[in-house]
Design a protein around this motif. Structure first.
Motif, PDB file in Angstrom:
ATOM      1  N   GLU A 260      87.919  16.995  66.134  1.00 48.20           N
ATOM      2  CA  GLU A 260      87.688  15.766  66.576  1.00 48.20           C
ATOM      3  C   GLU A 260      86.280  15.396  66.942  1.00 48.20           C
ATOM      4  O   GLU A 260      85.837  14.044  66.653  1.00 48.20           O
ATOM      5  N   ALA A 261      85.709  16.161  67.385  1.00 46.18           N
ATOM      6  CA  ALA A 261      84.126  15.874  67.618  1.00 46.18           C
ATOM      7  C   ALA A 261      83.326  15.710  66.384  1.00 46.18           C
ATOM      8  O   ALA A 261      81.983  15.387  66.664  1.00 46.18           O
ATOM      9  N   GLY A 262      83.789  15.989  65.291  1.00 43.18           N
ATOM     10  CA  GLY A 262      83.171  16.074  64.018  1.00 43.18           C
ATOM     11  C   GLY A 262      82.361  17.286  63.791  1.00 43.18           C
ATOM     12  O   GLY A 262      81.465  17.323  62.573  1.00 43.18           O
ATOM     13  N   LEU A 263      82.801  18.397  64.452  1.00 41.89           N
ATOM     14  CA  LEU A 263      82.099  20.018  63.940  1.00 41.89           C
ATOM     15  C   LEU A 263      82.618  20.248  62.675  1.00 41.89           C
ATOM     16  O   LEU A 263      83.698  20.138  62.070  1.00 41.89           O
ATOM     17  N   ASP A 264      81.640  21.525  61.965  1.00 42.35           N
ATOM     18  CA  ASP A 264      82.335  22.054  60.944  1.00 42.35           C
ATOM     19  C   ASP A 264      83.502  23.041  60.919  1.00 42.35           C
ATOM     20  O   ASP A 264      83.741  23.363  59.848  1.00 42.35           O
ATOM     21  N   GLY A 265      83.680  23.669  62.157  1.00 40.20           N
ATOM     22  CA  GLY A 265      84.560  24.446  62.095  1.00 40.20           C
ATOM     23  C   GLY A 265      84.545  25.227  63.581  1.00 40.20           C
ATOM     24  O   GLY A 265      83.878  24.676  64.419  1.00 40.20           O
ATOM     25  N   VAL A 266      85.031  26.559  63.645  1.00 38.43           N
ATOM     26  CA  VAL A 266      85.002  27.361  64.767  1.00 38.43           C
ATOM     27  C   VAL A 266      84.793  28.842  64.475  1.00 38.43           C
ATOM     28  O   VAL A 266      84.921  29.287  63.580  1.00 38.43           O
ATOM     29  N   VAL A 267      84.439  29.464  65.672  1.00 34.73           N
ATOM     30  CA  VAL A 267      84.341  30.858  65.715  1.00 34.73           C
ATOM     31  C   VAL A 267      85.807  31.442  66.035  1.00 34.73           C
ATOM     32  O   VAL A 267      86.186  30.780  67.262  1.00 34.73           O
ATOM     33  N   CYS A 268      86.364  32.369  65.520  1.00 33.85           N
ATOM     34  CA  CYS A 268      87.940  32.557  65.878  1.00 33.85           C
ATOM     35  C   CYS A 268      88.275  33.915  65.728  1.00 33.85           C
ATOM     36  O   CYS A 268      87.501  34.480  64.783  1.00 33.85           O
ATOM     37  N   SER A 269      89.020  34.714  66.108  1.00 34.12           N
ATOM     38  CA  SER A 269      89.712  35.867  65.587  1.00 34.12           C
ATOM     39  C   SER A 269      90.364  35.377  64.141  1.00 34.12           C
ATOM     40  O   SER A 269      90.935  34.490  64.133  1.00 34.12           O
ATOM     41  N   ALA A 270      90.376  36.495  63.527  1.00 32.68           N
ATOM     42  CA  ALA A 270      90.808  36.257  62.179  1.00 32.68           C
ATOM     43  C   ALA A 270      92.607  36.169  62.349  1.00 32.68           C
ATOM     44  O   ALA A 270      93.291  35.583  61.697  1.00 32.68           O
ATOM     45  N   HIS A 271      93.070  36.565  63.322  1.00 30.72           N
ATOM     46  CA  HIS A 271      94.547  36.570  63.701  1.00 30.72           C
ATOM     47  C   HIS A 271      94.930  35.092  64.075  1.00 30.72           C
ATOM     48  O   HIS A 271      96.200  34.579  63.972  1.00 30.72           O
ATOM     49  N   GLU A 272      93.995  33.978  64.264  1.00 29.21           N
ATOM     50  CA  GLU A 272      94.374  32.825  64.410  1.00 29.21           C
ATOM     51  C   GLU A 272      94.020  31.671  63.220  1.00 29.21           C
ATOM     52  O   GLU A 272      94.255  30.717  63.658  1.00 29.21           O
ATOM     53  N   VAL A 273      93.345  32.343  62.435  1.00 30.85           N
ATOM     54  CA  VAL A 273      93.031  31.570  60.954  1.00 30.85           C
ATOM     55  C   VAL A 273      94.114  30.823  60.535  1.00 30.85           C
ATOM     56  O   VAL A 273      93.836  29.384  60.481  1.00 30.85           O
ATOM     57  N   ASP A 274      95.039  31.208  60.155  1.00 29.50           N
ATOM     58  CA  ASP A 274      96.098  30.449  59.674  1.00 29.50           C
ATOM     59  C   ASP A 274      96.807  29.374  60.600  1.00 29.50           C
ATOM     60  O   ASP A 274      96.847  28.364  60.010  1.00 29.50           O
TER      61      ASP A 274
ATOM     62  N   ILE B  26      93.638  29.789  82.421  1.00 31.93           N
ATOM     63  CA  ILE B  26      94.377  28.836  81.080  1.00 31.93           C
ATOM     64  C   ILE B  26      95.635  29.603  81.049  1.00 31.93           C
ATOM     65  O   ILE B  26      95.793  30.777  80.601  1.00 31.93           O
ATOM     66  N   GLN B  27      96.720  29.100  81.452  1.00 32.78           N
ATOM     67  CA  GLN B  27      98.048  29.463  81.659  1.00 32.78           C
ATOM     68  C   GLN B  27      98.933  28.982  80.366  1.00 32.78           C
ATOM     69  O   GLN B  27     100.316  28.895  80.524  1.00 32.78           O
ATOM     70  N   THR B  28      98.414  29.159  79.306  1.00 27.93           N
ATOM     71  CA  THR B  28      98.851  28.811  77.851  1.00 27.93           C
ATOM     72  C   THR B  28      98.884  30.554  77.117  1.00 27.93           C
ATOM     73  O   THR B  28      98.293  31.264  77.717  1.00 27.93           O
ATOM     74  N   SER B  29      99.350  30.440  76.110  1.00 29.51           N
ATOM     75  CA  SER B  29      99.276  31.684  75.171  1.00 29.51           C
ATOM     76  C   SER B  29      97.602  31.406  74.780  1.00 29.51           C
ATOM     77  O   SER B  29      97.124  30.423  74.506  1.00 29.51           O
ATOM     78  N   LEU B  30      96.995  32.622  74.277  1.00 34.36           N
ATOM     79  CA  LEU B  30      95.772  32.638  73.774  1.00 34.36           C
ATOM     80  C   LEU B  30      95.676  31.803  72.415  1.00 34.36           C
ATOM     81  O   LEU B  30      94.773  31.079  72.290  1.00 34.36           O
ATOM     82  N   GLN B  31      96.530  32.036  71.767  1.00 33.74           N
ATOM     83  CA  GLN B  31      96.764  31.093  70.536  1.00 33.74           C
ATOM     84  C   GLN B  31      96.606  29.835  70.561  1.00 33.74           C
ATOM     85  O   GLN B  31      95.977  29.092  69.789  1.00 33.74           O
ATOM     86  N   GLU B  32      97.478  29.278  71.508  1.00 37.60           N
ATOM     87  CA  GLU B  32      97.611  27.759  71.977  1.00 37.60           C
ATOM     88  C   GLU B  32      96.208  27.656  72.489  1.00 37.60           C
ATOM     89  O   GLU B  32      95.643  26.348  72.154  1.00 37.60           O
TER      90      GLU B  32
ATOM     91  N   GLU C 232      94.534  37.771  76.386  1.00 37.66           N
ATOM     92  CA  GLU C 232      95.311  36.899  76.927  1.00 37.66           C
ATOM     93  C   GLU C 232      95.323  37.048  78.337  1.00 37.66           C
ATOM     94  O   GLU C 232      95.518  35.959  78.926  1.00 37.66           O
ATOM     95  N   GLU C 233      95.490  38.484  78.776  1.00 39.45           N
ATOM     96  CA  GLU C 233      95.621  38.697  80.246  1.00 39.45           C
ATOM     97  C   GLU C 233      94.409  38.258  80.920  1.00 39.45           C
ATOM     98  O   GLU C 233      94.204  37.394  82.023  1.00 39.45           O
ATOM     99  N   ASN C 234      93.339  38.564  80.188  1.00 42.22           N
ATOM    100  CA  ASN C 234      91.831  38.046  80.828  1.00 42.22           C
ATOM    101  C   ASN C 234      91.706  36.511  80.674  1.00 42.22           C
ATOM    102  O   ASN C 234      90.932  36.072  81.897  1.00 42.22           O
ATOM    103  N   MET C 235      91.923  36.039  79.793  1.00 46.12           N
ATOM    104  CA  MET C 235      91.964  34.630  79.930  1.00 46.12           C
ATOM    105  C   MET C 235      92.939  33.672  80.960  1.00 46.12           C
ATOM    106  O   MET C 235      92.276  32.800  81.673  1.00 46.12           O
ATOM    107  N   ARG C 236      94.130  34.431  81.227  1.00 46.37           N
ATOM    108  CA  ARG C 236      94.724  33.703  82.244  1.00 46.37           C
ATOM    109  C   ARG C 236      94.436  34.046  83.595  1.00 46.37           C
ATOM    110  O   ARG C 236      94.369  33.389  84.557  1.00 46.37           O
TER     111      ARG C 236
ATOM    112  N   THR D 246      85.631  29.215  70.320  1.00 45.97           N
ATOM    113  CA  THR D 246      87.002  29.155  71.053  1.00 45.97           C
ATOM    114  C   THR D 246      87.361  30.080  72.030  1.00 45.97           C
ATOM    115  O   THR D 246      86.996  29.805  73.371  1.00 45.97           O
ATOM    116  N   GLN D 247      87.946  31.368  72.006  1.00 43.78           N
ATOM    117  CA  GLN D 247      87.760  32.146  72.805  1.00 43.78           C
ATOM    118  C   GLN D 247      87.170  33.410  72.183  1.00 43.78           C
ATOM    119  O   GLN D 247      87.427  33.866  70.751  1.00 43.78           O
ATOM    120  N   LEU D 248      86.427  34.130  73.063  1.00 41.41           N
ATOM    121  CA  LEU D 248      85.746  35.304  72.318  1.00 41.41           C
ATOM    122  C   LEU D 248      86.511  36.311  72.002  1.00 41.41           C
ATOM    123  O   LEU D 248      87.825  36.541  72.635  1.00 41.41           O
TER     124      LEU D 248
END
Length: 230
Positions: A147-161, A130-136, A121-125, A114-116
């Motif tokens: 939607e593409a049928g993949l098994d999951g994502v790589v993400c920060s633990a802060h976004e898991v929930d 990408i002018q949304t929040s990092l979490q969005e 968030e500042e880097n992303m924008r 997703t996002q490394l």
């Protein structure tokens, strides 16, 4: 489903380094290891065959990102190595991710980046415009990956929930940037301890430098594994 073994990132430059490191572990202890770009590009498929020959599970983290046909062909080649999990970039789009899955000749999990965890968030924008929040941004990529049928994502633990709520409980969340309490953060911006990652619902964690650069990697591995499963 949660993998009880922390995935060890084999971030070494050479084949000999890998052999020396894996020799520190008892033969009967089967590990889950990450083979990333540096190691694969420097040593090729031979390193994967060697590690598989020792009975270890492999997360091949090459982050494929290209036109759908190229990614599908690459997955067809890589799946012949009998790895357990591979990555693509969610930014490649739904069509590309579907093509990645279609390219598999043998069963393997495919998850999307997703996002490394080195991206703020500042880097992303600034860099990605990408002018949304990092979490969005992360949640949007996760939904498209499902939607593409993949098994999951790589993400920060802060976004898991957030990702679990936007997708499903069985959608894999693999979290790098894991650091035991008191360990150096390094170049990671969004980090978490193994215990906290477990509490928040991560399915897999990846730990590199705290283990491979430790004076006693075996002891640190078991310490992290115990914390992850506590």
């Amino acid at each position: 489903m949660r993998e009880e073994r922390p995935i060890i990132a084999l971030d070494f430059p050479s084949f000999e380094d890998i052999k020396k490191f894996l020799a520190l572990f008892p033969q009967e202890e089967k590990l889950y290891v990450k083979v990333g770009m540096e190691l694969f590009y420097g040593n090729g498929p031979e390193i994967v065959r060697y590690v598989k020959g020792l009975g270890h599970s492999i997360f091949l983290d090459l982050k494929l990102h290209d036109i759908p046909n190229t990614v599908q062909s690459a997955m067809t080649m890589l799946s012949q190595l009998d790895v357990d999990m591979m990555t693509v970039h969610a930014a490649g789009g739904v069509e590309m991710m579907r093509a990645a899955k279609a390219g598999l000749l043998k069963p393997a999990k495919i998850i999307a980046v997703t996002q490394l965890t080195s991206t703020s968030e500042e880097n992303m924008r600034d860099w990605q415009n990408i002018q949304t929040s990092l979490q969005e941004s992360v949640v949007n990529y996760a939904k498209r990956s499902q939607e593409a049928g993949l098994d999951g994502v790589v993400c920060s633990a802060h976004e898991v929930d957030l990702i679990k709520k936007a997708t499903s409980e069985d959608f894999i969340c693999l979290t790098p940037g894991i650091r035991p309490k008191g360990a150096a953060v390094g170049d990671q911006k969004r980090v978490m301890t193994p215990h906290d990652a477990q509490l928040i619902g991560s399915n897999y964690i990846v730990v590199g430098r705290p283990i491979i650069q430790a004076q006693d990697p075996l002891a640190v591995y078991h310490q992290i594994k115990e914390e992850w499963n506590s």
